[in-house]
Design an enzyme around this catalytic site. Structure first.
Site, PDB file in Angstrom:
ATOM      1  N   HIS A 113       0.681  -1.158  -0.108  1.00 18.95           N
ATOM      2  CA  HIS A 113      -0.027  -0.049   0.185  1.00 18.95           C
ATOM      3  C   HIS A 113       0.865   1.204   0.115  1.00 18.95           C
ATOM      4  O   HIS A 113       1.649   1.440   1.146  1.00 18.95           O
ATOM      5  CB  HIS A 113      -0.911  -0.136   1.296  1.00 18.95           C
ATOM      6  N   LEU A 142       2.267   7.337  -4.136  1.00 16.04           N
ATOM      7  CA  LEU A 142       3.654   8.110  -4.913  1.00 16.04           C
ATOM      8  C   LEU A 142       3.462   9.326  -5.497  1.00 16.04           C
ATOM      9  O   LEU A 142       4.322  10.172  -5.814  1.00 16.04           O
ATOM     10  CB  LEU A 142       4.188   7.162  -6.126  1.00 16.04           C
ATOM     11  N   ASN A 196      -5.130   7.025  -6.106  1.00 17.69           N
ATOM     12  CA  ASN A 196      -6.249   8.157  -5.848  1.00 17.69           C
ATOM     13  C   ASN A 196      -5.652   9.771  -6.305  1.00 17.69           C
ATOM     14  O   ASN A 196      -5.313  10.598  -5.472  1.00 17.69           O
ATOM     15  CB  ASN A 196      -6.761   8.422  -4.320  1.00 17.69           C
ATOM     16  N   HIS A 254     -10.344   0.806   1.670  1.00 18.21           N
ATOM     17  CA  HIS A 254     -10.281   1.769   2.704  1.00 18.21           C
ATOM     18  C   HIS A 254     -11.485   1.509   3.602  1.00 18.21           C
ATOM     19  O   HIS A 254     -12.443   1.833   3.410  1.00 18.21           O
ATOM     20  CB  HIS A 254     -10.321   3.235   1.970  1.00 18.21           C
ATOM     21  N   ASP A 266       1.343   2.549   3.600  1.00 13.54           N
ATOM     22  CA  ASP A 266       0.268   3.624   3.426  1.00 13.54           C
ATOM     23  C   ASP A 266       1.159   4.889   3.489  1.00 13.54           C
ATOM     24  O   ASP A 266       0.835   6.058   3.977  1.00 13.54           O
ATOM     25  CB  ASP A 266      -0.621   3.780   4.520  1.00 13.54           C
ATOM     26  N   ALA A 326      -3.943  14.301   5.700  1.00 13.68           N
ATOM     27  CA  ALA A 326      -3.693  13.051   6.462  1.00 13.68           C
ATOM     28  C   ALA A 326      -2.744  12.230   5.890  1.00 13.68           C
ATOM     29  O   ALA A 326      -2.942  12.072   4.754  1.00 13.68           O
ATOM     30  CB  ALA A 326      -4.976  12.289   6.733  1.00 13.68           C
TER      31      ALA A 326
END
Length: 346
Positions: free
Chosen positions: A14, A17, A42, A137, A248, A264
């Site tokens: 996860h 980049l 995303n 998610h 993440d 975040a």
């Protein structure tokens, strides 16, 4: 006394980049240690088709510094308009390794995510048919649900119904943050795995809130109570093959983190393997680190393990990691665990 541990080259299941200048700045931090990574889709606009995933992969490979080897494993962003045939074709070509479910509004750049799950049922059924994993998610976004309860409610209201109605769908619960999620994974007999981040093994919600707001510890899903952090540690270090590393790692410039409505994400690509060695040593489980970081993920995704190796060395003196990564967009702060780390990758 110097201590060392050699393991199969790890993967990150996860990873964010970004794109453009940010991509070029942060990619080496991952490629230095990791052989592959599941790349989050995303972007703005999101990566929703096979053609867009192919173009993004080309940009990642073009940004890879000479002499480094790294394989981006591409994903598609699930929307209510996603075409099952396009998903199947992208998977058949070997390009796409997973599809990512973002409930609309759950995290950074998730406004295109799913609101009506009935509209994506044909895609999920096609994915179950062809064996393509769904990465989730795992948070609901209902305004009446407390942010610390979003993951547990997601399991009850969204994830379990999806799995019950779509037999054979292979699911990765990404960046789990609660004992509830770890227990749910253990309660299922097949087709379910979970990634755990480095930072959720280290921080709880007190790290964010006690003694002043700490924006660089703010992430989504947000860190929870200490009992949940300890449950994640137990899961990660248990040797259970259903749990594997997904950092993440999420680069944001300091300008975007340090504001009244800050972004975040924790940027952990630079020091993740050293931090994991510290955590696994604390838990008396250094022998389980290779499974968590290098073996369990490939097994779930039905991919071969990496050929190479990395060696972690424990030094007498604390290791000084970079505080920031400079990018053309501004500095990105590297996650600081708030304790001395003696491990490094050689």
């Amino acid at each position: 006394m110097t201590q060392s541990l050699t393991i199969t080259r790890p993967d990150d299941w996860h990873l964010h980049l970004r794109d453009g200048d940010m991509l070029r700045a942060v990619l080496p931090e991952t490629a230095r240690h990791f052989g592959r990574a599941i790349i989050m889709p995303n972007l703005v606009p999101p990566v929703v088709t096979g053609a867009e995933a192919s173009a993004y992969r080309d940009r990642i490979l073009a940004a890879l510094p000479e002499g480094m080897t790294f394989e981006p494993l591409m994903t598609l962003y699930l929307t209510e308009d996603t075409d099952p045939a396009d998903v199947a074709a992208a998977h058949a070509s070997g390009l796409v390794k997973a599809v990512k479910l973002y409930p609309a509004g759950a995290t950074t750049n998730s406004s295109s995510g799913v609101r009506d799950f009935d509209k994506v049922r044909p895609v999920l059924e096609k994915m179950a048919e062809i064996g393509l994993p769904l990465c989730t998610h795992g948070e609901v976004t209902d305004h009446d649900i407390d942010i610390f309860d979003r993951e547990a409610v997601f399991i009850d209201r969204v994830l379990d119904p999806i799995r019950q109605s779509t037999p054979g769908l292979r699911v990765v619960m990404e960046h789990i943050t609660t004992k509830d999620a770890a227990d749910y994974v253990r309660s299922q007999d097949k087709d379910l795995g979970a990634t755990i981040t480095t930072h959720h093994l280290i921080i709880n919600r007190n790290h964010i809130l006690v003694g002043g707001i700490k924006p660089h510890y703010y992430c989504l899903p947000v860190a929870k109570r200490e009992e949940h952090r300890l449950a994640l540690r137990q899961a990660a270090t248990s040797g259970d093959a259903r749990f594997f590393l997904g950092t993440d790692s999420a680069p944001h410039t300091d300008a975007n983190k340090l504001q009244t409505c800050g972004c975040a994400g924790c940027f952990t690509a630079t020091n993740t393997m050293a931090l994991l060695a510290h955590v696994f040593e604390e838990e008396g489980a250094l022998d389980k680190l290779e499974g968590f970081a290098s073996k369990n993920g490939p097994a779930f995704y039905r991919l071969p393990e990496n050929d190479g190796q990395i060696t972690l060395v424990k030094q007498d003196a604390p290791v000084a990691f970079p505080e920031q990564i400079d990018t053309p967009d501004g500095p990105v702060t590297v996650f600081d665990p708030s304790f001395a780390v003696h491990w490094t990758v050689t």
